[in-house]
Design a protein around this motif. Structure first.
Motif, PDB file in Angstrom:
ATOM      1  N   THR A 128       0.859  -1.200  -0.123  1.00  0.00           N
ATOM      2  CA  THR A 128       0.092  -0.151  -0.040  1.00  0.00           C
ATOM      3  C   THR A 128       0.826   1.192  -0.060  1.00  0.00           C
ATOM      4  O   THR A 128       0.574   2.262  -0.635  1.00  0.00           O
ATOM      5  N   TYR A 129       1.972   1.205   0.646  1.00  0.00           N
ATOM      6  CA  TYR A 129       2.595   2.490   0.722  1.00  0.00           C
ATOM      7  C   TYR A 129       3.302   2.861  -0.568  1.00  0.00           C
ATOM      8  O   TYR A 129       3.471   3.868  -0.762  1.00  0.00           O
ATOM      9  N   GLY A 147       0.938   4.941  -2.245  1.00  0.00           N
ATOM     10  CA  GLY A 147       1.035   6.295  -1.841  1.00  0.00           C
ATOM     11  C   GLY A 147       2.002   7.078  -2.597  1.00  0.00           C
ATOM     12  O   GLY A 147       1.773   8.236  -2.790  1.00  0.00           O
TER      13      GLY A 147
END
Length: 117
Positions: free
Chosen positions: A40-41, A44
Motif C-alpha cells: 500500500t505504501y 501512496g
C-alpha cells in the motif's frame, strides 16, 4: 488574459526533461504495483511521482515557473530578473496557483484510480 511567461527556452527544456523522468518513474511504479500487487505504501508514492510528472509539464506548457512567480522573478535567459510590472506578476502568480491546484487534483485522481484497481 494573455500568458505572462517567466521562464525561457532552456528552463522549458529542463522542465520537459524532468517531466519525462517523473513519467518514467510513475509508469514503472504503477506497473510494479498493478502487476505484482505491491504494498500500500507504494501506491501512496504514486501521488508523489505523478505530481513530479505533471507539475513540470504544466510549467513548460504555460512557461511559468511556480517558484519564480512566488518570488517575483523571471529567468528568460542567462540571469534572473526582478519582475517590475505588478499586473504581470499577479498573472504569473495566478498561473502558478492554477498549476499547483490542477497538478494536485490530477495526481489525486491517478492515485485514487491505482488504489482501487
Amino acid at each position: 488574459m494573455e500568458a505572462c511567461p517567466n521562464i525561457g527556452g532552456r528552463e522549458i527544456r529542463r522542465r520537459t526533461v524532468f517531466g519525462y523522468i517523473g513519467l518514467s518513474l510513475t509508469l514503472v511504479l504503477i506497473l510494479y504495483v498493478v502487476l505484482f500487487n505491491g504494498p500500500t505504501y507504494l501506491k501512496g508514492l504514486i501521488f508523489i511521482t505523478s505530481l513530479s510528472t505533471i507539475i513540470p509539464f504544466m510549467e513548460a506548457r504555460s512557461e511559468t515557473c511556480i517558484v519564480n512567480a512566488y518570488f517575483g522573478v523571471k529567468n528568460m535567459g542567462a540571469k534572473y530578473q526582478k519582475e517590475k510590472d505588478m499586473k504581470t506578476l499577479k498573472a504569473q502568480q495566478k498561473d502558478s496557483i492554477s498549476i499547483m491546484v490542477k497538478g494536485t487534483l490530477v495526481s489525486i485522481i491517478i492515485t485514487t484510480l491505482i488504489f482501487y484497481v
